[in-house]
Scaffold this active site. Structure first.
Site, PDB file in Angstrom:
ATOM      1  CE  LYS A 122      -1.809   3.532   2.305  1.00 56.10           C
ATOM      2  NZ  LYS A 122      -1.289   4.390   3.382  1.00 56.10           N
ATOM      3  CG  ASP A 140      -6.656   3.652   2.037  1.00 55.73           C
ATOM      4  OD1 ASP A 140      -7.831   3.282   1.934  1.00 55.73           O
ATOM      5  OD2 ASP A 140      -6.291   4.794   1.702  1.00 55.73           O
TER       6      ASP A 140
END
Length: 220
Positions: A122, A140
DNA sequence: CTCCCGATAT
DNA sequence: ATATCAGGAG
């Protein structure tokens, strides 16, 4: 009801129209500052990260200066954002690697970025997308939740959702779409109390709550 | 899977 | 009181 490809395109068009001016909420002035801010943002609001970096970066905004702080010194700086012991340990290890192996520069590929301690997929996606303009969709907590609720992409893991979104969205809009989904998740499609009555997608959303359902369960 | 963790909203 | 917040490591 089944979400067709056409429905997905309609939802994406509305999200684009609604959130066209959005970008990262993290404040930074250099690639290194963004990298550190994103590492700090794990399980913490961007508002709080900005408070911390706002008082830390004026004095400590390079790998060398962070290393001068040491473990306890850095912990003191970042304590308020939670998970501070692990984050400090990872940031120090990352700063050491940047100095010894990357000439103090932030690497420009996902493969190199994920080698840094505290940097997972991420964070790497955010960095390549934001700093180097490489198309990427960082998944996320907000993107994961919103993508599943809208059924733009269904998946039990962030990587599954990332792949699904990459199929549903044209490559040249991946990075923008990441921001549309984040801001939608923050302001409207919130985890605990989604504001479906204020949602730009209206009836298009397969998880939309009726007005009299708004006060109760979350449709996840 | 669990653990890490303070601040904030509900 | 508890869920949640730009996750990642073991």
């Amino acid at each position: 009801m089944r979400v067709t490809k056409v429905i997905k395109q309609q939802m994406l068009a509305l999200l684009e129209e609604t959130y066209q001016d959005t970008t990262t909420a993290l404040t930074y002035t250099t690639p290194f500052e963004l990298l550190i801010a994103v590492i700090l943002s794990a399980q913490c609001t961007d508002v709080r990260v900005n408070i911390i970096t706002g008082r830390m970066f004026p004095k400590y905004n390079t790998p060398e200066k962070i290393l001068e702080l040491g473990q306890s010194g850095l912990e003191e700086q970042i304590r308020d954002c939670g998970l501070y012991h692990s984050k400090a340990k990872n940031i120090i290890a990352t700063c050491t690697m940047l100095c010894e192996q990357y000439q103090g520069q932030v690497p420009d590929s996902i493969e190199e970025l994920v080698k840094l301690p505290g940097v997972g997929r991420k964070t790497a996606n955010v960095v390549v997308s934001q700093l180097f303009h490489i198309p990427a969709i960082a998944v996320d907590t907000h993107v994961f939740r919103v993508a599943n609720r809208l059924q733009l992409a269904k998946g039990k893991t962030p990587l599954e959702v990332e792949k699904g979104l990459m199929k549903a969205i044209p490559r040249d809009k991946w990075s923008d779409a990441h921001h549309w989904l984040i801001w939608h998740g923050r302001k409207v499609c919130k985890a605990r109390k989604p504001e479906c009555t204020a949602c730009c997608l209206g009836e298009l959303c397969p998880s939309a709550l009726l007005p009299d359902q708004q006060h109760q369960g979350i449709p996840d």
